[in-house]
Design an enzyme around this catalytic site. Structure first.
Site, mmCIF file in Angstrom:
data_model
loop_
_atom_site.group_PDB
_atom_site.id
_atom_site.type_symbol
_atom_site.label_atom_id
_atom_site.label_comp_id
_atom_site.label_asym_id
_atom_site.label_seq_id
_atom_site.Cartn_x
_atom_site.Cartn_y
_atom_site.Cartn_z
ATOM 1 N N ASN A 226 -1.766 40.214 -1.591
ATOM 2 C CA ASN A 226 -2.370 40.288 -0.264
ATOM 3 C C ASN A 226 -3.139 41.593 -0.133
ATOM 4 O OD1 ASN A 226 -0.435 42.384 0.748
ATOM 5 N ND2 ASN A 226 1.020 40.706 0.424
ATOM 6 N N GLY A 289 11.478 48.054 6.515
ATOM 7 C CA GLY A 289 10.774 47.085 5.669
ATOM 8 C C GLY A 289 9.321 46.984 6.087
ATOM 9 N N ASP A 295 5.593 35.625 0.437
ATOM 10 C CA ASP A 295 6.613 34.653 0.829
ATOM 11 C C ASP A 295 6.982 33.719 -0.314
ATOM 12 O OD1 ASP A 295 6.797 35.593 3.464
ATOM 13 O OD2 ASP A 295 5.062 34.392 4.081
ATOM 14 N N LYS A 305 -2.756 32.643 -20.572
ATOM 15 C CA LYS A 305 -3.757 32.517 -19.524
ATOM 16 C C LYS A 305 -4.085 31.054 -19.249
ATOM 17 C CE LYS A 305 -8.529 33.747 -18.394
ATOM 18 N NZ LYS A 305 -9.763 34.410 -18.869
ATOM 19 N N ILE A 325 13.809 39.949 2.035
ATOM 20 C CA ILE A 325 14.402 41.271 1.851
ATOM 21 C C ILE A 325 14.981 41.809 3.142
ATOM 22 C CG2 ILE A 325 13.927 43.664 1.197
ATOM 23 C CD1 ILE A 325 11.745 42.580 -0.682
ATOM 24 N N LYS A 361 16.071 37.455 12.527
ATOM 25 C CA LYS A 361 16.485 38.169 11.315
ATOM 26 C C LYS A 361 17.532 39.243 11.589
ATOM 27 C CE LYS A 361 12.383 37.080 8.676
ATOM 28 N NZ LYS A 361 11.507 37.489 7.569
#
Length: 422
Positions: A226, A289, A295, A305, A325, A361
């Site tokens: 990302n 965190g 995800d 490859k 985590i 969470k």
């Protein structure tokens, strides 16, 4: 690992912070040794006393005469110098230093330091000196990524060394990747931060922070990731040190220098980050965190490859969930669970999604930011955030307007440390 502004200038505040500080600069073999001349110049401009020690290999890249002219002091190159050692000069030099700074530090030197060798003047000084020690690695990207180097770097951190960098980018050998020595201005900034940080005590909280992206391998050359730059997490680490915390930073792959006073552990994948987080969380006071953890990961990364198929216009990948985590840390049993702070990067319904994540969470505090806003969030130097935290009366919140990430980090750390006292 805060983004450092590279200006090459020394401000009056910096001069007052560093004036009279005694810096022992060690230089080992590597093309980056030529940058050490600028490090000496910046330190001298800030009012430091600088003495230079060079390995024999370093002298192939830059001459002792150059560094003597810049430092105004004789350059030491040999452990067995009869004149210097008449009065046990290496012990005197070890006692003289307020800090020991090594830049550049080669893979070989790092390995010798880890194993406690004293086979030249520089390694002997490092063993003999009780001063804080900073080190700026410099090597080829493959050497930096090698498991042996990563083990050695982790051990240096455990031994109390403060890592500066390395940076990523073009290398003298033609490769591109991590391993470049941090720029002299970034190293100078790390020295400044070292002397301006609040001293640690036996009561200092231990803050563990995750930062940056993770990379999930698809094959040997491709991965899922990302846009996280790691700047927010590194700013939090620097802010926590400045406010008197002992900080361990679990970092995904980023091109940022390690903040002074921070122990950095480099990881690549979400599973690696999860392993380090679960190892460190039970001994932490506060866990933040901040990493942008993938995800999902490939169910079976290809050994070779993946080749484009001429007769196929699509490619199907099977992805499986990565460990959560922050949720796993929050679910630790009493006595092993630190206070847990999470982040929520959203593109809509910021407050609603933040409340949901806080409760779902089991977090103590959450920092939510809208990553759809131009100029804020991923990759930028600025951010805005909604802070939510639990109290005995319910949930409280505060909205932070757009501001530099370094400034926002200070407010977040102050709020989190304040909650520890309740």
């Amino acid at each position: 690992m805060v983004s450092v502004s590279v200006t090459g200038s020394v401000t009056p505040t910096t001069v007052s912070t560093l004036a009279g500080k005694r810096i022992l600069l060690g230089i080992s073999a590597g093309i980056a040794a030529y940058k050490s001349a600028l490090i000496v110049r910046l330190l001298k401009q800030a009012g430091c006393e600088v003495r230079v020690v060079m390995t024999s290999g370093a002298q192939a890249f830059i001459t002792p005469l150059t560094l003597q002219a810049l430092s105004g002091e004789p350059v030491r190159t040999s452990l067995l110098d009869p004149e210097a050692e008449a009065g046990m000069g290496h012990i005197e030099l070890a006692r003289w230093a307020d800090i020991v700074l090594i830049a550049p530090a080669t893979a070989d030197l790092i390995a010798r330091l880890v194993h406690g060798m004293a086979d030249d003047l520089l390694t002997t000084l490092c063993l003999a000196s009780e001063a804080p020690k900073l080190i700026a690695p410099a090597m080829n990207q493959a050497m930096w990524r090698h498991p042996a180097t990563q083990r050695n770097v982790a051990q240096l951190g455990a031994d109390g060394w403060q890592l500066i960098g390395p940076a990523a980018g073009d290398q003298a050998c033609g490769d591109v990747g991590p391993g470049r020595m941090s720029e002299p201005e970034a190293i100078f900034e790390a020295v400044t931060r070292h002397f301006s940080a609040t001293p640690l005590t036996s009561n200092s909280p231990h803050v563990v922070i995750t930062a940056g992206p993770t990379r999930e391998a698809l094959d040997p050359v491709r991965y899922l990731s990302n846009h996280s730059s790691g700047k927010m997490g590194y700013a939090l680490a620097a802010a926590a040190v400045a406010q008197g915390a002992r900080v361990t930073l679990i970092s995904g792959p980023v091109a940022l220098p390690t903040p002074a006073g921070v122990t950095r552990i480099d990881v690549e994948s979400a599973e690696q980050m999860h392993q380090e987080a679960m190892r460190l969380a039970p001994e932490a006071t506060l866990f933040i965190g901040c990493a942008a953890v993938a995800d999902y990961r490939s169910a079976s990364p290809a050994e070779h490859k993946l080749k484009k198929q001429a007769d196929r216009d699509t490619l199907t990948l099977t992805l499986i969930k990565n460990p959560d985590i922050i949720a796993d840390v929050a679910a630790l049993p009493a006595g092993k669970r630190p206070m847990v702070v999470g982040f929520a990067a959203e593109t809509q319904q910021l407050e609603q999604y933040a409340h949901d994540k806080l409760n779902r969470k089991g977090l103590d505090m959450i920092i939510a930011n809208d990553v759809s806003q131009a100029g804020l969030g991923f990759g930028s130097n600025d951010n805005a955030a909604l802070l939510l935290w639990r109290t005995a009366q319910g949930t409280e919140h505060r909205l932070e307007a757009p501001q530099p990430k370094t400034q926002l980090a200070q407010g977040i750390i102050r709020q989190a440390l304040a909650l520890l006292s309740f």
